[in-house]
Design a protein around this motif. Structure first.
Motif, PDB file in Angstrom:
ATOM      1  N   THR A  80       0.777  -1.038  -0.047  1.00  0.00           N
ATOM      2  CA  THR A  80       0.213   0.256   0.156  1.00  0.00           C
ATOM      3  C   THR A  80       1.069   0.882   0.244  1.00  0.00           C
ATOM      4  O   THR A  80       1.879   1.089   0.949  1.00  0.00           O
ATOM      5  N   GLY A  81       1.122   2.329  -0.804  1.00  0.00           N
ATOM      6  CA  GLY A  81       1.238   3.589  -0.347  1.00  0.00           C
ATOM      7  C   GLY A  81       1.257   3.576  -2.334  1.00  0.00           C
ATOM      8  O   GLY A  81       0.387   3.690  -3.617  1.00  0.00           O
ATOM      9  N   VAL A  82       2.551   4.623  -2.122  1.00  0.00           N
ATOM     10  CA  VAL A  82       1.831   5.550  -3.745  1.00  0.00           C
ATOM     11  C   VAL A  82       3.451   4.775  -4.347  1.00  0.00           C
ATOM     12  O   VAL A  82       3.636   5.303  -5.976  1.00  0.00           O
ATOM     13  N   GLY A  83       4.300   4.263  -4.316  1.00  0.00           N
ATOM     14  CA  GLY A  83       5.160   3.278  -4.719  1.00  0.00           C
ATOM     15  C   GLY A  83       5.121   3.670  -6.126  1.00  0.00           C
ATOM     16  O   GLY A  83       4.468   1.620  -6.215  1.00  0.00           O
ATOM     17  N   SER A  84       5.674   3.194  -7.594  1.00  0.00           N
ATOM     18  CA  SER A  84       6.186   2.580  -8.010  1.00  0.00           C
ATOM     19  C   SER A  84       5.983   0.557  -8.670  1.00  0.00           C
ATOM     20  O   SER A  84       5.095  -0.169  -9.015  1.00  0.00           O
ATOM     21  N   LYS A  86       5.617  -0.185  -5.289  1.00  0.00           N
ATOM     22  CA  LYS A  86       4.701  -1.395  -4.559  1.00  0.00           C
ATOM     23  C   LYS A  86       2.934  -1.560  -5.546  1.00  0.00           C
ATOM     24  O   LYS A  86       2.472  -2.658  -5.212  1.00  0.00           O
ATOM     25  N   ARG A  87       3.241  -0.689  -6.910  1.00  0.00           N
ATOM     26  CA  ARG A  87       2.072   0.042  -6.962  1.00  0.00           C
ATOM     27  C   ARG A  87       1.867  -1.440  -8.073  1.00  0.00           C
ATOM     28  O   ARG A  87       1.343  -2.123  -8.883  1.00  0.00           O
ATOM     29  N   LYS A  90       1.266  -4.994  -6.580  1.00  0.00           N
ATOM     30  CA  LYS A  90       0.222  -5.173  -6.092  1.00  0.00           C
ATOM     31  C   LYS A  90      -0.755  -5.542  -7.291  1.00  0.00           C
ATOM     32  O   LYS A  90      -1.081  -6.678  -7.659  1.00  0.00           O
ATOM     33  N   GLU A  91      -0.807  -4.393  -8.615  1.00  0.00           N
ATOM     34  CA  GLU A  91      -0.946  -5.250  -9.812  1.00  0.00           C
ATOM     35  C   GLU A  91      -0.703  -7.028 -10.663  1.00  0.00           C
ATOM     36  O   GLU A  91      -1.547  -7.385 -10.782  1.00  0.00           O
TER      37      GLU A  91
END
Length: 284
Positions: A80-84, A86-87, A90-91
């Motif tokens: 969770t967060g705005v880091g690329s 992490k995103r 998660k995707e």
């Protein structure tokens, strides 16, 4: 523990889920490793090498997934967060779950109605009768009647055996040698082994670099606390990676030096801030 935990209802057979998960782990080059005395999967693919970690179990139609990233200080970082990073991770997990809920069927699992013929049934038609009618064969006019022979029949006399004839002796049969079983050729066993990269040399290099950063952090902490603090943080991360290598003793020494440098730099920075505040209050 900051992990991304997902309990997704898949309701698919166990072999389908297992094959899909093995294909996902193989495509992203995950290997089995230990994370704080726990067996997990670690990615070794490109930029995600040594950063992505995963645990999965499947029971009663529920797929349980735990995923996290490796933090700067060797801790667990959630998704969770705005880091690329992490995103993107998660995707990837969400796409995997969605693909498992709607698996693509191959040509062997399609519905049988696809293979049913759509041609209409042809009606049976009786073959046409022959144009030539059937006629019986007429006897030939040139045929002669049968006349029996008047030659007398000689009586049967059995043949006398010759005196020079030798009695028949059957040829001697050659006895076949006993069957000797031929030894079976040993089948060559498959030598295929899954790809398991060796990170011992890389971890040993990290342990050496961590020790070097620890020494530099101790020296620079007496000159400029900010620079010493930066070297200590970088060296602490390298030493944590090198704890499971052949140079674990050097990694422990470097980690101790980095911690001492961190404490010393923190005290010096606190002292300077406190002295500046007293000076500011004294002036104003």
């Amino acid at each position: 523990m900051a992990r991304y935990i997902q309990d997704a209802g898949i309701n698919q057979p166990l072999d389908v889920v297992s094959d899909a998960m093995e294909e996902y782990l193989r495509r992203n080059r995950y290997i089995r490793t230990e994370w704080k005395d726990e067996l997990v999967y670690m990615s070794t693919n490109g930029e995600t090498k040594g950063n992505r970690y995963l645990i999965w179990t499947y029971m009663s139609g529920i797929l349980h997934i735990e995923a996290w990233l490796k933090g700067s200080f060797g801790n667990e970082a959630g998704l969770t967060g705005v880091g690329s990073k992490k995103r993107a991770y998660k995707e990837s997990i969400d796409n995997l779950i969605e693909a498992l809920r709607h698996p693509v069927k191959d040509e062997y699992t399609r519905s049988e109605t696809i293979y049913q013929s759509t041609k209409p049934a042809q009606s049976y038609t009786q073959p046409a009768p022959s144009a030539q009618p059937y006629t019986t064969m007429q006897p030939s006019q040139s045929a002669q009647p049968y006349i029996p022979s008047t030659k007398p029949v000689q009586p049967y006399k059995p043949a006398q055996p010759s005196q020079s004839a030798q009695p028949y002796k059957p040829p001697a049969q050659k006895t076949a040698p006993p069957y000797a079983a031929q030894p079976k050729e040993k089948t060559q066993q498959s030598t295929f082994e899954p790809y398991v990269p060796d990170y011992r040399q890389e971890k040993s290099q990290k342990a050496m670099r961590g020790l070097t950063f620890g020494v530099v952090a101790i020296i620079t902490s007496f000159v400029m606390s900010i620079i010493g603090l930066i070297f200590a943080i970088i060296g602490l991360g390298l030493c944590n990676d090198g704890m499971n290598s052949d140079m674990a003793d050097k990694a422990k020494l470097g980690k101790t030096l980095c911690i001492v440098a961190l404490v010393w730099c923190g005290l010096r920075i606190f002292y300077y801030v406190f002295a500046f505040m007293i000076w500011a209050f004294a002036i104003y």
